[in-house]
Design a protein around this motif. Sequence first.
Motif, PDB file in Angstrom:
ATOM      1  N   GLY A 116     -21.982  -9.600   4.186  1.00 46.22           N
ATOM      2  CA  GLY A 116     -23.459  -8.352   4.413  1.00 46.22           C
ATOM      3  C   GLY A 116     -22.766  -7.040   4.545  1.00 46.22           C
ATOM      4  O   GLY A 116     -23.421  -5.958   5.215  1.00 46.22           O
ATOM      5  N   THR A 117     -21.330  -7.032   5.023  1.00 44.13           N
ATOM      6  CA  THR A 117     -20.935  -5.529   5.177  1.00 44.13           C
ATOM      7  C   THR A 117     -20.257  -4.605   3.897  1.00 44.13           C
ATOM      8  O   THR A 117     -19.868  -5.456   3.528  1.00 44.13           O
ATOM      9  CB  THR A 117     -19.532  -5.920   6.037  1.00 44.13           C
ATOM     10  N   THR A 118     -21.090  -3.737   4.385  1.00 43.82           N
ATOM     11  CA  THR A 118     -20.789  -2.652   2.569  1.00 43.82           C
ATOM     12  C   THR A 118     -18.894  -2.308   2.942  1.00 43.82           C
ATOM     13  O   THR A 118     -18.500  -1.624   3.527  1.00 43.82           O
ATOM     14  CB  THR A 118     -21.572  -1.628   3.052  1.00 43.82           C
ATOM     15  N   GLY A 119     -18.576  -2.556   1.799  1.00 45.14           N
ATOM     16  CA  GLY A 119     -16.764  -2.729   1.897  1.00 45.14           C
ATOM     17  C   GLY A 119     -16.568  -0.931   1.148  1.00 45.14           C
ATOM     18  O   GLY A 119     -15.228  -0.793   1.546  1.00 45.14           O
ATOM     19  N   ALA A 120     -16.983  -1.143  -0.555  1.00 44.95           N
ATOM     20  CA  ALA A 120     -16.556   0.152  -0.787  1.00 44.95           C
ATOM     21  C   ALA A 120     -17.435   0.322  -1.868  1.00 44.95           C
ATOM     22  O   ALA A 120     -18.982  -0.231  -1.633  1.00 44.95           O
ATOM     23  CB  ALA A 120     -15.614  -0.996  -1.385  1.00 44.95           C
ATOM     24  N   VAL A 121     -17.581   1.591  -2.612  1.00 46.17           N
ATOM     25  CA  VAL A 121     -18.258   2.098  -4.075  1.00 46.17           C
ATOM     26  C   VAL A 121     -17.538   2.679  -4.874  1.00 46.17           C
ATOM     27  O   VAL A 121     -15.704   2.598  -4.480  1.00 46.17           O
ATOM     28  CB  VAL A 121     -18.162   3.691  -3.440  1.00 46.17           C
ATOM     29  N   ALA A 122     -17.504   2.638  -5.720  1.00 42.88           N
ATOM     30  CA  ALA A 122     -16.502   2.953  -7.071  1.00 42.88           C
ATOM     31  C   ALA A 122     -16.877   4.215  -7.200  1.00 42.88           C
ATOM     32  O   ALA A 122     -16.964   5.242  -6.589  1.00 42.88           O
ATOM     33  CB  ALA A 122     -17.722   2.191  -8.001  1.00 42.88           C
ATOM     34  N   TYR A 123     -15.312   4.440  -8.187  1.00 40.98           N
ATOM     35  CA  TYR A 123     -14.456   5.907  -7.813  1.00 40.98           C
ATOM     36  C   TYR A 123     -14.014   6.264  -9.885  1.00 40.98           C
ATOM     37  O   TYR A 123     -13.103   5.316  -9.796  1.00 40.98           O
ATOM     38  CB  TYR A 123     -13.271   6.211  -6.675  1.00 40.98           C
ATOM     39  N   ASP A 124     -13.794   6.923 -10.086  1.00 35.14           N
ATOM     40  CA  ASP A 124     -13.830   7.338 -11.089  1.00 35.14           C
ATOM     41  C   ASP A 124     -11.996   8.534 -10.240  1.00 35.14           C
ATOM     42  O   ASP A 124     -11.467   8.396  -9.527  1.00 35.14           O
ATOM     43  CB  ASP A 124     -13.498   8.479 -12.327  1.00 35.14           C
TER      44      ASP A 124
END
Length: 473
Positions: free
Chosen positions: A300-308
Motif C-alpha cells: 500500500g505504500t508508494t515506493g518509487a517512480v521510473a527514471y531514465d
Amino acid sequence: MSERGMNAELEIAAGVVDLVRHTAGPAAEAEVLVTRSDLALTRFANSFVHQNVSETGVAVHLRLHVDGRTATGSGSRVDADGLAALVERTRAAARLAPPDPAWPGLTAPTPVPSGPAVDEDTAFASPDERAERIRAFVDAVEGLEAAGYCRTSCRSGAFANSAGHTAVGRAAEAAMDGIARAGGADGVARLCADRLGDLDGAALGARAAAKARAAADPVELPPGHYEVVLEPAAVADLLQNLAWYGFNGKRYAERQSFAEPGTAQFDPAVTLVDDPLHAGTLPFDLEGTPRRALPLVEGGTTGAVAYDRRGGAEAGAGSTGHGMPGSATFGPIPHNIRLLTGTAGVAGAAVAAGPVSAGVTGAVGDPDTAALVAGMRRGLLVSDFWYTRVLDPKQLVVTGLTRNGVWLVEDGVPTRAVRDFRFTESYPRALGPGRVLGLGRTAVRQPARVDGSWYETPALRLSSWHFTGGASG
C-alpha cells in the motif's frame, strides 16, 4: 533471431560507435541500440481466418553528445552507406542543438542479466500453429460468431556505447485475444504468455462463449457508486494508466503525478512491481541500463517512480532502466507491471484457481472471480474497460466505458446482465486504503499494444466504483 543474429547486431552497434569516433573525434560520446523485431499475426472474423501477416523490422537508434550538445537519430538501413548517413545527419542535428549542461553521461560497463529463456517454437511459430489455436477457439464457441487474433513475436537487441558498455538480449511472446458474440452480446477472453504452447484456444473460446451467452438481454441500472469485482482485463487498464500518469518520473518531477513516495496511498493489499525480467522483454533499456524489478507500491505504500538516465540524474536517484524512445517528451513509463497476488489477510481472497476453463459457468469464468463475487451482497461484475481517457492527470481521474459484459450481483450470485456504463473514477482513490475487499490468487497476463509490454494481474474486488451513466451518455 538466433545468438548468431544477436552477435551480428552487436557488430553493427559497435561499428556505428567506431564510425562516430572516426568522424566526430575521440571526445564524442555515442550510444547505439540495434533491434530486430519479428511479428506474426493471424486474424479471424466471422469465425474464420481472414488474414495472416508477418513483419520483420530492423532499427538503429543513435544518441550523440559532442561539443556539449546532444542529438538523436534513427534509421532502418544497416548497410555501410545507411549507417554513415545516420551518423552524419545526427552530427548535423547536434551542431544545431542548444547546449546540454544536464547531459547525464553514458552507462558505464555493467553486467546485464540474461533474461528469461526464449522458447524457439514460439519465436519461429508458423501460421498453421497459430491457426490451430484459432480453430480450437472457434470450435469451442459452438456456433457463435467469433473474432480476434493470435500473434507471436520475437525481439532481439544489441547495445554498444563509447564508454565500452555492451549488451545483448532476446525475448519472445505469444498472445491471443478473442471475442464470441451471441446476438448483440459479446464475451471476451485474452491471454499473453512466453510460449505459444501455453495458449489454450479451446479454453479461451469456451470462456468467451459462456460470457457472451450470459450477457444476453441486459437491463439498465441507474448511475451511482457500486461495489465491483473487476476481472483481469479491466484491472489491466488501471495498471496501464497508473504507469503512464503516476509512476512516470518525468510527470513526477513536473508535479503532475499523484505519486508520493513513502506515503500509504493504496490499500495494504496492493503491491505493484515493474518486473521486466519476469517475462519476454529485453534485459536492458534504450540507454543500455540493465533492467531489474522495481517495486512501485509495497503493502500500500508508494515506493518509487521510473527514471531514465537524465531524469534519474536530476532526481539524484539514478536510472531505473526505463530509458525508451520518446521518454524525453512523454517520460519513462513502466511497461511490465504485476499486481502481486495472494496477500495475506485480505477479506474475500480467492482460493487458488486452476486452468482458465475451470469453473466456467457463464458470467463467472474462473474460481478466483467466483470467490470474490461470492462475498458481494450487491454490486457489479465487470469484464473489461475501454476507451479510457484521463480527465485530471494529477488525481488520475479517468473516464471510460465498460465492455464485453457487466452483471448485477445479488447475495453472491450474478442475477442479470446489465447494459454498459460510463464511469468517472480516480484510479488511486479506488485502490486507496480500505477500498480493496478482495484480491485473487491467480494472476493473468494481459497483452498490451506496445511491443514488449504486458500487465499481469488477478481479479480485484473494490468497495466502490463511480458509474456516471449509460455508455452513450
